[in-house]
Design a protein around this motif. Structure first.
Motif, mmCIF file in Angstrom:
data_model
loop_
_atom_site.group_PDB
_atom_site.id
_atom_site.type_symbol
_atom_site.label_atom_id
_atom_site.label_comp_id
_atom_site.label_asym_id
_atom_site.label_seq_id
_atom_site.Cartn_x
_atom_site.Cartn_y
_atom_site.Cartn_z
ATOM 1 N N LYS A 135 -16.922 23.407 -3.794
ATOM 2 C CA LYS A 135 -15.693 23.055 -4.513
ATOM 3 C C LYS A 135 -15.706 21.557 -4.800
ATOM 4 N N THR A 136 -15.723 21.191 -6.063
ATOM 5 C CA THR A 136 -15.722 19.781 -6.454
ATOM 6 C C THR A 136 -14.363 19.455 -7.041
ATOM 7 N N GLY A 137 -13.679 18.480 -6.465
ATOM 8 C CA GLY A 137 -12.349 18.113 -6.943
ATOM 9 C C GLY A 137 -12.065 16.642 -6.752
ATOM 10 N N TYR A 138 -10.774 16.318 -6.650
ATOM 11 C CA TYR A 138 -10.320 14.927 -6.546
ATOM 12 C C TYR A 138 -11.119 14.121 -5.524
ATOM 13 N N ILE A 139 -11.271 14.706 -4.329
ATOM 14 C CA ILE A 139 -11.889 13.977 -3.219
ATOM 15 C C ILE A 139 -13.311 13.546 -3.558
ATOM 16 N N ASP A 140 -14.003 14.365 -4.285
ATOM 17 C CA ASP A 140 -15.380 14.070 -4.626
ATOM 18 C C ASP A 140 -15.499 12.912 -5.619
ATOM 19 N N TYR A 141 -14.418 12.590 -6.294
ATOM 20 C CA TYR A 141 -14.424 11.487 -7.249
ATOM 21 C C TYR A 141 -13.665 10.259 -6.766
ATOM 22 N N PHE A 142 -12.602 10.469 -5.973
ATOM 23 C CA PHE A 142 -11.725 9.358 -5.601
ATOM 24 C C PHE A 142 -11.698 9.056 -4.113
ATOM 25 N N GLY A 143 -12.378 9.840 -3.290
ATOM 26 C CA GLY A 143 -12.355 9.624 -1.851
ATOM 27 C C GLY A 143 -11.247 10.430 -1.182
ATOM 28 N N THR A 144 -11.270 10.411 0.131
ATOM 29 C CA THR A 144 -10.318 11.203 0.910
ATOM 30 C C THR A 144 -8.949 10.533 0.927
ATOM 31 N N PRO A 145 -7.902 11.264 0.596
ATOM 32 C CA PRO A 145 -6.547 10.697 0.594
ATOM 33 C C PRO A 145 -5.956 10.675 2.010
ATOM 34 N N ALA A 146 -4.781 10.115 2.137
ATOM 35 C CA ALA A 146 -4.080 10.126 3.422
ATOM 36 C C ALA A 146 -3.701 11.544 3.812
ATOM 37 N N GLY A 147 -3.386 12.375 2.810
ATOM 38 C CA GLY A 147 -2.970 13.734 3.123
ATOM 39 C C GLY A 147 -3.241 14.697 1.992
ATOM 40 N N ILE A 148 -3.161 15.980 2.343
ATOM 41 C CA ILE A 148 -3.309 17.031 1.345
ATOM 42 C C ILE A 148 -2.111 17.970 1.450
ATOM 43 N N THR A 149 -1.787 18.590 0.335
ATOM 44 C CA THR A 149 -0.725 19.589 0.314
ATOM 45 C C THR A 149 -1.382 20.954 0.239
ATOM 46 N N LEU A 150 -1.019 21.797 1.190
ATOM 47 C CA LEU A 150 -1.520 23.170 1.254
ATOM 48 C C LEU A 150 -0.379 24.099 0.893
ATOM 49 N N TYR A 151 -0.710 25.238 0.308
ATOM 50 C CA TYR A 151 0.319 26.132 -0.207
ATOM 51 C C TYR A 151 0.252 27.490 0.468
ATOM 52 N N THR A 152 1.425 28.035 0.737
ATOM 53 C CA THR A 152 1.549 29.386 1.259
ATOM 54 C C THR A 152 2.894 29.935 0.818
ATOM 55 N N ARG A 209 0.852 -1.198 0.000
ATOM 56 C CA ARG A 209 0.000 0.000 0.000
ATOM 57 C C ARG A 209 0.883 1.242 0.000
ATOM 58 N N CYS A 210 0.325 2.386 -0.326
ATOM 59 C CA CYS A 210 1.067 3.639 -0.260
ATOM 60 C C CYS A 210 0.149 4.738 0.261
ATOM 61 N N LEU A 211 0.760 5.773 0.809
ATOM 62 C CA LEU A 211 0.007 6.924 1.276
ATOM 63 C C LEU A 211 -0.014 7.943 0.149
ATOM 64 N N VAL A 212 -1.197 8.389 -0.238
ATOM 65 C CA VAL A 212 -1.332 9.346 -1.332
ATOM 66 C C VAL A 212 -1.670 10.717 -0.755
ATOM 67 N N PHE A 213 -0.903 11.715 -1.165
ATOM 68 C CA PHE A 213 -1.188 13.110 -0.852
ATOM 69 C C PHE A 213 -1.607 13.781 -2.145
ATOM 70 N N ILE A 214 -2.625 14.626 -2.054
ATOM 71 C CA ILE A 214 -3.040 15.397 -3.212
ATOM 72 C C ILE A 214 -2.939 16.872 -2.861
ATOM 73 N N GLY A 215 -2.823 17.683 -3.876
ATOM 74 C CA GLY A 215 -2.733 19.098 -3.595
ATOM 75 C C GLY A 215 -2.929 19.927 -4.835
ATOM 76 N N GLN A 216 -3.101 21.152 -4.634
ATOM 77 C CA GLN A 216 -3.196 22.223 -5.608
ATOM 78 C C GLN A 216 -4.061 23.263 -4.958
ATOM 79 N N ASP A 217 -5.106 23.692 -5.597
ATOM 80 C CA ASP A 217 -5.982 24.697 -5.013
ATOM 81 C C ASP A 217 -7.264 24.028 -4.512
ATOM 82 N N MET A 218 -8.137 24.822 -3.923
ATOM 83 C CA MET A 218 -9.366 24.279 -3.347
ATOM 84 C C MET A 218 -10.247 23.611 -4.391
ATOM 85 N N GLU A 219 -10.290 24.166 -5.588
ATOM 86 C CA GLU A 219 -11.118 23.591 -6.638
ATOM 87 C C GLU A 219 -10.578 22.236 -7.089
ATOM 88 N N ALA A 220 -9.283 22.084 -7.137
ATOM 89 C CA ALA A 220 -8.693 20.808 -7.559
ATOM 90 C C ALA A 220 -8.855 19.737 -6.488
#
Length: 170
Positions: free
Chosen positions: A52-69, A34-45
């Motif tokens: 906001k409809t994005g990855y999570i709405d199609y593939f489920g909640t990942p192990a983590g998200i990447t936030l940007y600042t 197994r692997c831990l998947v992190f997704i990221g980009q903007d709120m829409e993605a």
């Protein structure tokens, strides 16, 4: 010579036997295969927040998200003027989509995700190295404390006079 061969074979056999103890995994290490998947980009993605409809709405909640600042106060991008630490506690869009970490982490779909932070320092690397942006680094550390699980800390007891690279815990 035969004794050396027998000793070598005995050592080889002993090295191939297990200890009988179960394998201990690191805290965030996934199960084998197994692997831990992190997704990221903007709120829409990413999605997962109202409106906001994005990855999570199609593939489920990942192990983590990447936030940007960022730490680039005063710089400009696509009509946006950076304040520093944009997108953490309020919505910001510097040309790559809306970022608002606190809103995303308040979502029931995202609140239990691990977090990776994409930190942009473009044109401010030397100022960071000289300590001119220590206040932003401390504010970021305090923000990470605000989202960290109980018992974890980055900023507790730190000030702008602390030695770089040191950490403290509560």
């Amino acid at each position: 010579m035969k004794k050396l061969i027998y000793i070598g074979l005995l050592l080889l056999l002993l090295s191939c036997t297990g200890t009988g103890k179960p394998e201990t995994k690191a805290k965030y290490e996934p199960e084998d295969g197994r692997c831990l998947v992190f997704i990221g980009q903007d709120m829409e993605a990413i999605g997962g927040v109202p409106g906001k409809t994005g990855y999570i709405d199609y593939f489920g909640t990942p192990a983590g998200i990447t936030l940007y600042t960022n730490i680039r106060p005063g710089d400009h991008s696509y009509g946006y003027t950076y304040q520093g630490l944009d997108g953490l506690t309020s919505n910001a869009n510097w040309g790559a989509g809306n970022c608002f970490a606190d809103r995303q982490l308040a979502s029931p779909l995202l609140s239990h995700c691990d977090v990776a932070i994409g930190l942009e320092l473009v044109n401010h690397e030397k100022r960071v190295a000289r300590g001119e942006h220590d206040d932003y680094i401390l504010r970021l550390a305090r923000w990470t404390d605000s989202i960290a699980p109980a018992g974890y800390s980055c900023a507790s007891g730190m000030s702008s006079t602390d030695t770089p690279g040191t950490t403290t815990t509560r």
